[in-house]
Design an enzyme around this catalytic site. Sequence first.
Site, PDB file in Angstrom:
ATOM      1  N   ASP A  15       0.806  -1.139   0.046  1.00 33.46           N
ATOM      2  CA  ASP A  15      -0.152  -0.009  -0.017  1.00 33.46           C
ATOM      3  C   ASP A  15       0.892   1.156   0.006  1.00 33.46           C
ATOM      4  OD1 ASP A  15      -2.402  -1.470   0.153  1.00 33.46           O
ATOM      5  OD2 ASP A  15      -2.458  -1.447   2.272  1.00 33.46           O
ATOM      6  N   ARG A  27       0.210   3.458  17.025  1.00 33.08           N
ATOM      7  CA  ARG A  27      -0.059   4.616  16.249  1.00 33.08           C
ATOM      8  C   ARG A  27       0.301   6.211  16.666  1.00 33.08           C
ATOM      9  NH1 ARG A  27       0.617   0.984  12.789  1.00 33.08           N
ATOM     10  NH2 ARG A  27      -0.768  -0.014  11.418  1.00 33.08           N
ATOM     11  N   ASP A  82      -7.083   2.612  12.084  1.00 35.76           N
ATOM     12  CA  ASP A  82      -5.989   3.334  11.978  1.00 35.76           C
ATOM     13  C   ASP A  82      -5.689   4.796  11.516  1.00 35.76           C
ATOM     14  OD1 ASP A  82      -4.584   1.407  13.566  1.00 35.76           O
ATOM     15  OD2 ASP A  82      -3.904   0.122  11.681  1.00 35.76           O
ATOM     16  N   SER A 108      -3.404  -9.232   5.740  1.00 31.54           N
ATOM     17  CA  SER A 108      -2.724  -7.921   6.250  1.00 31.54           C
ATOM     18  C   SER A 108      -2.252  -8.224   7.576  1.00 31.54           C
ATOM     19  CB  SER A 108      -3.927  -6.880   5.949  1.00 31.54           C
ATOM     20  OG  SER A 108      -3.452  -5.621   6.658  1.00 31.54           O
TER      21      SER A 108
HETATM   22  N1  ARG Z   1      -7.778  -4.511  14.472  1.00 29.01           N
HETATM   23  C1  ARG Z   1      -6.370  -3.894  15.077  1.00 29.01           C
HETATM   24  C2  ARG Z   1      -6.725  -2.599  15.415  1.00 29.01           C
HETATM   25  O1  ARG Z   1      -7.519  -2.033  15.026  1.00 29.01           O
HETATM   26  C3  ARG Z   1      -5.392  -4.091  14.219  1.00 29.01           C
HETATM   27  C4  ARG Z   1      -5.551  -3.240  12.737  1.00 29.01           C
HETATM   28  C5  ARG Z   1      -4.566  -3.492  12.123  1.00 29.01           C
HETATM   29  N2  ARG Z   1      -4.374  -5.090  11.362  1.00 29.01           N
HETATM   30  C6  ARG Z   1      -3.838  -5.498  10.331  1.00 29.01           C
HETATM   31  N3  ARG Z   1      -3.696  -6.934  10.194  1.00 29.01           N
HETATM   32  N4  ARG Z   1      -3.245  -4.537   9.820  1.00 29.01           N
HETATM   33  O2  ARG Z   1      -6.026  -2.106  16.278  1.00 29.01           O
END
Ligand code: ARG
Length: 390
Positions: free
Chosen positions: A14, A93, A122, A174
């Site tokens: 991405d 994050r 995110d 992912s």
């Molecule tokens: N669901 C988790 C969150 O919102 C992880 C998000 C990212 N997950 C990923 N497999 N890229 O914190």
Amino acid sequence: MGKKLVLAYSGGLDTSVAIRWLAKKGYDVVAYMADVGQGVSFDAYKKRAMAAGAIKVRIDDLKKEFVEDFIFKSLKAGAVYEGGYLLATALSRPLIAKGLVKAAHDEGAGLVAHGCTGKGNDQVRFEVSIGALDPKLKVIAPLREWELRTRNEEIEYARTNHIPIQTTKKKSYSIDVNLWGISIESGPLEDPYHEPDEDIYKITRGIGSSSAKPVYIEIEFKNGAPVKLNGKAMDGVSLISRLAKIAGDAGIGRSDMIENRLVGIKSREIYEAPAAWTLMAAHKALEGLTLDRELAHFKESIALKYAELVYYGLWYTPLREALDKFIDDTQRKVNGTVRLKLHKGNCVVTGRKSPDSLYRKELATYEEGDKFDQSLAKGFIEIWGLPYKK
Ligand code: ARG
């Protein structure tokens, strides 16, 4: 020369495609990478970013800050989202956002970008954090804007634009990795009834392949933070890495959830967080020995709130900061050592000791030396139960 922009770059498909897409729009893209313990080859990703069209790559090692200012705060708070998620991705994050904002300032850029989709948590965490740290920065989210609809279209774009990526059209998970844990979603996991294939797990063994013999470990805490593993003093980063290996080998730390995203969607996610779950269990056991009852119960009620704040991207907020002050105060007596047995996915606390223990054997004992005056219990119960008799 175009307008300068700093992109939070992960090295994956991405954000690699995003570099070229932004460059084609006329931006001078600086790729920003934060090392939060994802254990990747930053050199290789740096080359990839440059090949994709970045004018510069900046890499910051944020592991120590991640552990001390984010992970340990969440550990002390006892934060668990919906019973199964220790917030590895969510905690990283706001820190990456902080690094990104700093990079933008250092570069003299008024623009930042990230590679999040318009459906996830995110994007919210990044943008709320960026806005709190520097409301003047403008944010671009290419994945919410561009015409590429599917992963395969992105791969096609990368191919025709000669962006070196490793992804094949088959592999469709992912994955987000950092020191505290791994998040795995999409692909076959989108069917909530589908059992995760064993090979998606990166740092935990399954019950079948984990060691037949139990492993005993000892963790020492000071003011609620782990400082020693098996008697050896370690910095937080080393302690978590070492523990992740031991606990992961014993099959500790997997969870499989349908979770409620902030944007209103339910989604399937698989987590691996062996060190995190082991530390949580040990920390809780030590609190059991050292915290006053009322404090312990009240603290449990705010653990839930704390987890929500982290999950919802509300890190840089007055409530989170105020809760941390409260939590730090509760941790003054959380000192001591916890012994655990790790075996085939079970993380069992087998002992705890503390110089600040509130446990009094002479009050608890059913043997000789009992100092608890049982005759007082009669009157206590009489008054406690009075309203329900009348
Ligand atoms: N669901 C988790 C969150 O919102 C992880 C998000 C990212 N997950 C990923 N497999 N890229 O914190």
